[in-house]
Design a protein around this motif. Structure first.
Motif, PDB file in Angstrom:
ATOM      1  N   SER A   1      -0.032   6.365  -5.097  1.00  0.00           N
ATOM      2  CA  SER A   1       1.255   5.774  -4.726  1.00  0.00           C
ATOM      3  C   SER A   1       2.071   5.459  -5.974  1.00  0.00           C
ATOM      4  CB  SER A   1       1.025   4.499  -3.920  1.00  0.00           C
ATOM      5  OG  SER A   1       0.471   3.501  -4.750  1.00  0.00           O
ATOM      6  N   ARG A   2       3.349   5.334  -5.764  1.00  0.00           N
ATOM      7  CA  ARG A   2       4.227   4.996  -6.902  1.00  0.00           C
ATOM      8  C   ARG A   2       3.847   3.648  -7.500  1.00  0.00           C
ATOM      9  NH1 ARG A   2      10.117   6.200  -4.462  1.00  0.00           N
ATOM     10  NH2 ARG A   2       9.477   8.044  -3.375  1.00  0.00           N
TER      11      ARG A   2
ATOM     12  N   LEU B   1      -0.163   1.481 -13.704  1.00  0.00           N
ATOM     13  CA  LEU B   1      -0.919   1.987 -14.847  1.00  0.00           C
ATOM     14  C   LEU B   1      -0.178   1.731 -16.164  1.00  0.00           C
ATOM     15  CD1 LEU B   1      -2.136   5.397 -13.412  1.00  0.00           C
ATOM     16  CD2 LEU B   1      -3.474   3.307 -13.731  1.00  0.00           C
ATOM     17  N   PHE B   2       1.157   1.739 -16.090  1.00  0.00           N
ATOM     18  CA  PHE B   2       1.961   1.564 -17.305  1.00  0.00           C
ATOM     19  C   PHE B   2       2.347   0.112 -17.571  1.00  0.00           C
ATOM     20  CE2 PHE B   2       2.927   5.889 -15.774  1.00  0.00           C
ATOM     21  CZ  PHE B   2       2.402   6.588 -16.846  1.00  0.00           C
TER      22      PHE B   2
END
Length: 132
Positions: free
Chosen positions: A8-9, A15-16
């Motif tokens: 998913s977005r 993650l970032f």
């Protein structure tokens, strides 16, 4: 063949995202004594006291009936309500009249007049047409 894994977005952006460090609690200021407002509190009494202590300019104030809303038939008593000197503006049948003996010439009535063209005239005390 294997299919690419779906993500998913929100997970991708996660993650970032930087990991936040746990925040240290801010120091707590001591509470003011019971019954007393904090030193930085706003006080209506002080606000209105400052507004009442308007310095006298020593000017002469007069009403221009042709411009006054009350003299033209509308109800208006703003000048008498906002005048800091008790009895300096008398209302006769709803029309304002400046009592020269009580008026200190502070000019509050000139500032608060709601008429399109100001109904009050403020002149220096020594000017022609003004009392000295």
């Amino acid at each position: 063949m294997s299919q690419p894994a779906e993500i998913s977005r929100r997970a991708l952006l996660g993650l970032f995202r930087k990991r936040e460090q746990p925040a240290t609690p801010a120091p707590v200021a001591p509470a003011p004594p019971v019954g007393l407002p904090p030193a930085s509190a706003f006080s209506l009494e002080a606000f209105y006291a400052a507004r009442r202590s308007v310095p006298a300019l020593g000017a002469v104030v007069s009403v221009r009936p042709q411009l006054c809303l009350a003299w033209q038939g509308s109800f208006c008593s703003t000048c008498a309500e906002r005048c800091p000197v008790e009895g300096a503006i008398a209302l006769d049948a709803g029309r304002p009249r400046v009592v020269a003996e009580r008026c200190n010439g502070c000019g509050v009535c000139v500032r608060v007049c709601p008429a399109p063209l100001n109904a009050f005239e403020l002149r220096p005390a020594g000017s022609p047409g003004g009392s000295s």
